[in-house]
Motif scaffolding. Structure first.
Motif, PDB file in Angstrom:
ATOM      1  N   PRO A  68       0.845  -1.252   0.077  1.00 48.06           N
ATOM      2  CA  PRO A  68       0.182  -0.105   0.071  1.00 48.06           C
ATOM      3  C   PRO A  68       0.734   1.442   0.115  1.00 48.06           C
ATOM      4  O   PRO A  68       1.997   1.182   0.693  1.00 48.06           O
ATOM      5  CB  PRO A  68      -0.852  -0.072   1.184  1.00 48.06           C
ATOM      6  CG  PRO A  68      -0.811  -1.430   1.815  1.00 48.06           C
ATOM      7  CD  PRO A  68       0.589  -2.092   1.220  1.00 48.06           C
ATOM      8  N   PHE A  69       0.553   2.364  -0.797  1.00 49.94           N
ATOM      9  CA  PHE A  69       1.316   3.660  -0.782  1.00 49.94           C
ATOM     10  C   PHE A  69       1.632   4.253   0.291  1.00 49.94           C
ATOM     11  O   PHE A  69       2.749   4.718   0.642  1.00 49.94           O
ATOM     12  CB  PHE A  69       0.514   4.423  -2.028  1.00 49.94           C
ATOM     13  CG  PHE A  69       1.234   5.608  -2.041  1.00 49.94           C
ATOM     14  CD1 PHE A  69       2.512   5.964  -2.718  1.00 49.94           C
ATOM     15  CD2 PHE A  69       1.006   6.857  -1.383  1.00 49.94           C
ATOM     16  CE1 PHE A  69       3.238   6.964  -2.679  1.00 49.94           C
ATOM     17  CE2 PHE A  69       1.519   8.360  -1.493  1.00 49.94           C
ATOM     18  CZ  PHE A  69       2.584   8.168  -2.440  1.00 49.94           C
ATOM     19  N   ILE A  70       0.459   4.024   1.318  1.00 48.67           N
ATOM     20  CA  ILE A  70       0.627   4.694   2.578  1.00 48.67           C
ATOM     21  C   ILE A  70       1.488   3.999   3.537  1.00 48.67           C
ATOM     22  O   ILE A  70       1.591   4.573   4.941  1.00 48.67           O
ATOM     23  CB  ILE A  70      -0.880   5.343   3.147  1.00 48.67           C
ATOM     24  CG1 ILE A  70      -1.590   3.924   3.306  1.00 48.67           C
ATOM     25  CG2 ILE A  70      -1.361   6.276   2.126  1.00 48.67           C
ATOM     26  CD1 ILE A  70      -3.038   4.595   4.055  1.00 48.67           C
ATOM     27  N   ALA A  71       1.590   2.870   3.469  1.00 49.52           N
ATOM     28  CA  ALA A  71       2.223   1.932   4.543  1.00 49.52           C
ATOM     29  C   ALA A  71       3.781   2.183   4.422  1.00 49.52           C
ATOM     30  O   ALA A  71       4.236   1.938   3.319  1.00 49.52           O
ATOM     31  CB  ALA A  71       1.904   0.552   4.284  1.00 49.52           C
ATOM     32  N   PRO A  72       4.379   2.545   5.415  1.00 45.47           N
ATOM     33  CA  PRO A  72       5.918   2.676   5.427  1.00 45.47           C
ATOM     34  C   PRO A  72       6.431   1.539   5.316  1.00 45.47           C
ATOM     35  O   PRO A  72       6.485   0.396   5.757  1.00 45.47           O
ATOM     36  CB  PRO A  72       6.302   3.491   6.640  1.00 45.47           C
ATOM     37  CG  PRO A  72       4.766   3.789   7.291  1.00 45.47           C
ATOM     38  CD  PRO A  72       3.954   3.005   6.659  1.00 45.47           C
TER      39      PRO A  72
END
Length: 85
Positions: A68-72
């Motif tokens: 996911p884009f927002i997961a670091p």
């Protein structure tokens, strides 16, 4: 895409069996053997996919192919290291 290497604490077969059981028990998928494979699973913010290759020195090289884009990436890598270590 992120790449990192893990040295398992147990023998390779035991490590991969434990990882497979952990990932599949949480609804993910795991396919592979003592040479290479792939895995995927859900996180609270989306889906993570990766693959692994076992090197000649019995270390495991992990490549995260989708996240996911927002997961670091640092958080994803830490979780995966915990599965394989």
């Amino acid at each position: 895409m992120s790449r990192f290497t893990i040295t398992p604490n147990d023998n390779l077969e035991a490590t991969l069996a434990r990882v497979k059981q952990t990932i599949t028990s949480k609804g993910g998928s795991f396919a592979g053997d003592t040479q290479q494979g792939q895995f995927s699973g859900s996180t609270p913010v989306g889906f993570v996919k990766g693959k692994y290759t076992v090197n000649a020195n019995q270390t495991i090289e992990i490549v995260i192919t989708d996240k996911p884009f927002i997961a670091p990436m640092m958080i994803i890598e830490e979780k995966i290291r915990n599965y394989f270590a």
